[in-house]
Design a protein around this motif. Structure first.
Motif, short mmCIF file in Angstrom:
data_model
loop_
_atom_site.label_atom_id
_atom_site.label_comp_id
_atom_site.label_asym_id
_atom_site.label_seq_id
_atom_site.Cartn_x
_atom_site.Cartn_y
_atom_site.Cartn_z
N PHE A 99 0.82 -1.21 0.00
CA PHE A 99 0.00 0.00 0.00
C PHE A 99 0.86 1.26 0.00
CE2 PHE A 99 -3.79 -2.44 1.47
CZ PHE A 99 -4.67 -1.96 0.52
N SER A 102 1.03 2.92 -3.25
CA SER A 102 -0.12 3.74 -3.63
C SER A 102 0.09 5.20 -3.28
CB SER A 102 -1.38 3.24 -2.92
OG SER A 102 -1.67 1.90 -3.28
N TYR A 105 0.97 7.15 -6.37
CA TYR A 105 -0.17 7.42 -7.23
C TYR A 105 -1.15 8.39 -6.58
CZ TYR A 105 1.64 3.46 -9.82
OH TYR A 105 2.47 2.62 -10.54
N LEU A 106 -1.19 8.40 -5.25
CA LEU A 106 -2.04 9.37 -4.57
C LEU A 106 -1.50 10.79 -4.77
CD1 LEU A 106 -4.55 9.58 -2.78
CD2 LEU A 106 -3.04 9.42 -0.79
N SER A 109 -2.29 11.79 -8.22
CA SER A 109 -3.69 12.17 -8.38
C SER A 109 -3.92 13.62 -7.99
CB SER A 109 -4.58 11.26 -7.52
OG SER A 109 -4.47 9.91 -7.94
N ASN A 185 8.69 4.16 -9.60
CA ASN A 185 7.35 4.56 -9.14
C ASN A 185 7.02 5.98 -9.56
OD1 ASN A 185 6.18 2.29 -7.66
ND2 ASN A 185 7.90 2.54 -6.25
N SER A 192 0.63 7.69 -15.28
CA SER A 192 -0.76 7.69 -14.82
C SER A 192 -1.37 9.09 -14.93
CB SER A 192 -0.82 7.19 -13.38
OG SER A 192 -2.14 7.22 -12.89
N SER A 253 -6.05 5.34 -7.09
CA SER A 253 -4.67 5.21 -6.63
C SER A 253 -4.47 3.95 -5.78
CB SER A 253 -4.27 6.45 -5.82
OG SER A 253 -5.06 6.56 -4.65
N LEU A 254 -5.52 3.47 -5.14
CA LEU A 254 -5.44 2.24 -4.36
C LEU A 254 -5.58 1.00 -5.22
CD1 LEU A 254 -7.62 3.24 -1.27
CD2 LEU A 254 -5.14 3.10 -1.37
N VAL A 256 -4.49 0.64 -8.61
CA VAL A 256 -3.70 0.74 -9.84
C VAL A 256 -3.27 -0.66 -10.27
CG1 VAL A 256 -1.60 1.66 -10.87
CG2 VAL A 256 -2.91 3.04 -9.27
N THR A 272 1.82 -3.18 -6.84
CA THR A 272 0.67 -2.59 -6.16
C THR A 272 -0.16 -3.69 -5.50
OG1 THR A 272 -0.71 -2.72 -8.14
CG2 THR A 272 0.61 -0.72 -7.84
N LEU A 297 -9.30 -4.50 0.27
CA LEU A 297 -9.22 -3.33 -0.61
C LEU A 297 -10.59 -2.69 -0.78
CD1 LEU A 297 -7.60 -1.53 -2.54
CD2 LEU A 297 -8.05 -3.20 -4.34
#
Length: 320
Positions: A99, A102, A105-106, A109, A185, A192, A253-254, A256, A272, A297
């Motif tokens: 996690f 993530s 990606y968070l 975002s 990453n 993304s 984002s969680l 992906v 991920t 999840l």
């Protein structure tokens, strides 16, 4: 004088509205007609409800049931393990620490929402070639995710497109962009942003264009600039859409999957939670544990959505 008084009384009589009796209720519809009226909407809902139950709720129920077993996904036999799979997920660090990926990606975002809101605001005003720029921004979202993964795989490889462009600018890079956990990453998160920017852009643009134009005209007459129009008109007007975008970004984002799976396969610290779940189910034949991971999840996404809706309620926006 008498004639005048008589005419006045006559006018008063004419001016009085006539009192009409309320219409009498018609005969009640037959019971069969009323039953058909009640059943007709449900007849149209039978097909979509059936599809929703068969392809959504039934698989989710089976997934929850499998999460309490040690099923391998192939054998017809399975054993009840209780909450053992959930204990493994929360006690084995290698299962839950994915996690942390993530977080990249968070952060991406948040950058993506900011860029989408900026471009949607700028292109909502009269600019030259604004329709062209709208198409350019939205186009990446139309491309298949697998194709994007392969394109950027060659983009980030050693001596690839990125290194060639940097060489033309006078910067010689010997960095393996997908070789370390941090750089890989960051690179995948950048892909993304490029991929999903168009969706948020279209959502914001539609919300901005739904605001009445009279508000902008009144603001300009009062001497408000672009920033004041954004702060007092656009930002409050698109708050429901902004709230929806935040929910989609956090849940995305969680969950992906396709871009890191195609580009790295989860190697170099880019695995991920969804990639790990797929590997547990199809590579290590631990479908019960993978089902428990999927349930965790789902619960995390539902909890995040609930908290976000409590903090930012979807109230009706009134700009007048």
């Amino acid at each position: 004088m008498a004639h005048t008084t008589h005419r006045t009384h006559a006018k008063e009589k004419v001016a009085r509205p006539a009192v009409t009796a309320p219409p009498s209720p018609g005969p009640a519809a037959p019971r069969g007609v009323r039953a058909r009226k009640l059943l007709t909407p449900w007849l149209f809902l039978i097909a979509p409800l059936a599809l929703l139950i068969v392809f959504t709720y039934a698989p989710v129920a089976n997934m929850v049931a499998y999460s309490f077993t040690d099923w391998d996904g192939v054998s017809p036999e399975l054993s009840w393990t209780g909450v053992g799979n959930y204990v493994d997920i929360f006690t084995r660090a290698e299962l839950f620490q994915v996690f942390l990926v993530s977080g990249y990606y968070l952060a991406a975002s948040a950058v993506q929402i900011g860029l989408a809101l900026y471009f949607a605001t700028v292109l909502s005003f009269n600019l030259r070639f604004r329709n062209f720029f709208k198409g350019v921004i939205f186009f990446p979202y139309l491309i298949n995710g697998v194709a994007i993964g392969f394109v950027f795989l060659y983009f980030f490889q050693d001596g690839g497109t990125l290194d060639s462009v940097l060489g033309l600018l006078g910067y010689e890079s010997d960095r393996a962009w997908l070789g370390t956990s941090a750089s890989a990453n960051v690179s995948l998160a950048g892909v993304s942003i490029w991929r999903h920017l168009g969706l948020n852009f279209v959502l914001f643009l539609g919300a901005i264009q739904s605001i009445p134009g009279e508000l902008y005209e009144a603001a300009e007459l009062d001497g408000a600039g672009r920033w004041q129009q954004f702060r007092y008109i656009i930002a409050p007007g698109i708050r429901p859409v902004l709230s929806l975008t935040v929910i989609l970004s956090i849940s995305g984002s969680l969950a992906v999957f396709e871009i890191p799976y195609i580009m790295t396969g989860g190697a170099t610290g880019t695995e991920t939670f969804v990639i790990q779940t797929v590997k547990l189910a199809f590579q290590f034949n631990k479908t019960g544990l993978a089902s428990a991971a999927a349930v965790v999840l789902l619960l995390i996404i539902l909890a995040v959505t609930w908290v976000q809706r409590r903090l930012v309620p979807d109230d009706k926006v009134d700009l007048v």
